[in-house]
Design a protein around this motif. Structure first.
Motif, mmCIF file in Angstrom:
data_model
loop_
_atom_site.group_PDB
_atom_site.id
_atom_site.type_symbol
_atom_site.label_atom_id
_atom_site.label_comp_id
_atom_site.label_asym_id
_atom_site.label_seq_id
_atom_site.Cartn_x
_atom_site.Cartn_y
_atom_site.Cartn_z
ATOM 1 N N HIS A 4 42.566 39.949 42.738
ATOM 2 C CA HIS A 4 41.420 40.125 41.861
ATOM 3 C C HIS A 4 41.925 40.403 40.453
ATOM 4 O O HIS A 4 43.080 40.779 40.248
ATOM 5 C CB HIS A 4 40.533 41.280 42.348
ATOM 6 C CG HIS A 4 41.221 42.616 42.323
ATOM 7 N ND1 HIS A 4 42.062 43.033 43.330
ATOM 8 C CD2 HIS A 4 41.219 43.617 41.388
ATOM 9 C CE1 HIS A 4 42.540 44.230 43.043
ATOM 10 N NE2 HIS A 4 42.050 44.608 41.865
ATOM 11 N N TRP A 5 41.036 40.205 39.479
ATOM 12 C CA TRP A 5 41.386 40.457 38.092
ATOM 13 C C TRP A 5 41.270 41.946 37.795
ATOM 14 O O TRP A 5 40.337 42.613 38.238
ATOM 15 C CB TRP A 5 40.464 39.679 37.155
ATOM 16 C CG TRP A 5 40.675 38.199 37.183
ATOM 17 C CD1 TRP A 5 39.910 37.268 37.813
ATOM 18 C CD2 TRP A 5 41.740 37.480 36.557
ATOM 19 N NE1 TRP A 5 40.422 36.004 37.623
ATOM 20 C CE2 TRP A 5 41.544 36.103 36.850
ATOM 21 C CE3 TRP A 5 42.833 37.848 35.779
ATOM 22 C CZ2 TRP A 5 42.398 35.116 36.392
ATOM 23 C CZ3 TRP A 5 43.692 36.858 35.317
ATOM 24 C CH2 TRP A 5 43.471 35.518 35.626
ATOM 25 N N TYR A 49 35.104 34.213 37.194
ATOM 26 C CA TYR A 49 35.487 35.608 36.956
ATOM 27 C C TYR A 49 34.572 36.566 37.715
ATOM 28 O O TYR A 49 34.992 37.277 38.607
ATOM 29 C CB TYR A 49 35.456 35.881 35.453
ATOM 30 C CG TYR A 49 35.817 37.295 35.068
ATOM 31 C CD1 TYR A 49 36.996 37.877 35.512
ATOM 32 C CD2 TYR A 49 34.970 38.044 34.263
ATOM 33 C CE1 TYR A 49 37.330 39.175 35.163
ATOM 34 C CE2 TYR A 49 35.292 39.342 33.898
ATOM 35 C CZ TYR A 49 36.472 39.903 34.356
ATOM 36 O OH TYR A 49 36.796 41.185 34.007
ATOM 37 N N THR A 57 42.177 31.419 31.264
ATOM 38 C CA THR A 57 43.452 31.812 31.864
ATOM 39 C C THR A 57 44.594 30.946 31.339
ATOM 40 O O THR A 57 44.398 29.798 30.935
ATOM 41 C CB THR A 57 43.408 31.700 33.396
ATOM 42 O OG1 THR A 57 43.226 30.327 33.769
ATOM 43 C CG2 THR A 57 42.280 32.538 33.965
ATOM 44 N N THR A 91 41.461 36.286 29.785
ATOM 45 C CA THR A 91 40.560 37.103 28.981
ATOM 46 C C THR A 91 39.246 36.355 28.809
ATOM 47 O O THR A 91 39.212 35.121 28.835
ATOM 48 C CB THR A 91 41.167 37.426 27.603
ATOM 49 O OG1 THR A 91 40.221 38.168 26.824
ATOM 50 C CG2 THR A 91 41.509 36.160 26.848
#
Length: 306
Positions: A4-5, A49, A57, A91
């Protein structure tokens, strides 16, 4: 999957180290590695996301190029790269994203050329050198008449070579300062000519280039890195075309609780970046970005119903 981010803070030092912190302001990073000449940046991507949208990315890969022989259906020698992911970052802020990519490119460009002593006596079955020239155009248009208010054109020259020993290479450009003084090597079978000359501004070079030789002869003389794709040179030029490749028209319409956003790409029929009709490259991978408030993202989603 447990992948996961997670939020982190990234810092790039003057020495070329990429440092990762759990929070901004911490002194010690939880991970650190140095950018090297065999590192390359992957193509940017958009990935899922969360329910609010997607994330931009990028990967930094360690790429090792090797010469390989293939025997089916007939003997063939190829030069291919093997990628190993070093890190992947993302981001949701597009401006931070392109700023990060530019910073990494600058660090890689200014790395000192290091000679691998183990490959000095490397003998390739087929010697090859590839020169990749790409123009990066940025412009701001006026509303209404689409007049070009500001623009910048930066040309990046990348090289990938497989040459036995440490031989010097010489590369010539269609530099207007050598117009009328072109020299064709007697080893050339077909002399190359050009009718379109450019004026180079703010030339910057990789450490493998002999800058004094360039300023004296306008020829790029370098000892290219072995089996390593690197940026050899970058310079700026002036956009001299009379028309833009295409223009964009956008219209937003609000009907009660619905917001309709439409865009039209108008292609200029008379524009061509390459005058040779036999080798023209079509415009591909056109992406149009419409910045919208985060709370609007769900309104632009369409959920399929089974």
């Amino acid at each position: 999957s447990s992948r996961h981010w997670g939020p982190i803070y990234v810092k790039i030092t003057e020495a070329g180290f990429l440092q990762l912190f759990y929070e901004k302001g911490l002194e010690k990073p939880f991970r650190e590695f140095k950018l090297e000449v065999n590192h390359e940046i992957s193509d940017p991507k958009l990935q899922n996301y969360d329910e609010s949208g997607r994330i931009h990315t990028i990967r930094i890969d360690r790429v090792l190029y090797r010469e390989k022989r293939k025997y089916q259906p007939m003997p063939l020698v190829t030069h291919t790269g093997e990628r190993e992911q070093v890190i992947k970052l993302g981001t949701i802020d597009y401006l931070d994203f392109i700023s990060f990519i530019s910073t990494i490119q600058n660090v890689l460009f200014h790395l000192t050329a290091i000679v691998d002593l183990s490959t000095i006596h490397q003998n390739y079955i087929e010697e090859e050198i590839t020169v990749d020239v790409r123009d990066e155009f940025r412009g701001i248009l006026a509303k209404g008449d689409n007049q070009l208010l500001e623009h910048s054109v930066t040309t990046h020259v990348h090289v990938l070579s497989f040459i036995s020993g440490m031989e010097d290479c010489r590369i010539g450009l269609n530099d207007v300062l050598i117009k009328g003084n072109e020299v064709v090597s007697r080893h050339d079978i077909i002399p190359t000519t050009t009718t379109k000359w450019v004026r180079l501004h703010d030339c910057q070079f990789h450490s493998s280039v002999d800058e004094e030789a360039f300023h004296n002869s306008r020829i790029i003389v370098c000892t290219p890195l072995d089996a390593c794709r690197f940026e050899l040179m970058r310079f700026r030029t002036v956009f001299s075309e009379k028309t833009l490749p295409f223009t964009l028209r956008t219209m937003a319409c609000v009907r009660g609780a619905e917001v309709e956003l439409q865009s039209w790409v108008v292609v200029s029929t008379g524009f061509s970046s390459n005058r040779d009709s036999l080798s023209q490259v079509p415009c591909e991978n056109v992406t149009i970005r419409h910045p919208v408030p985060p709370e609007w993202v769900n309104y632009f989603r369409r959920d399929s119903v089974l």
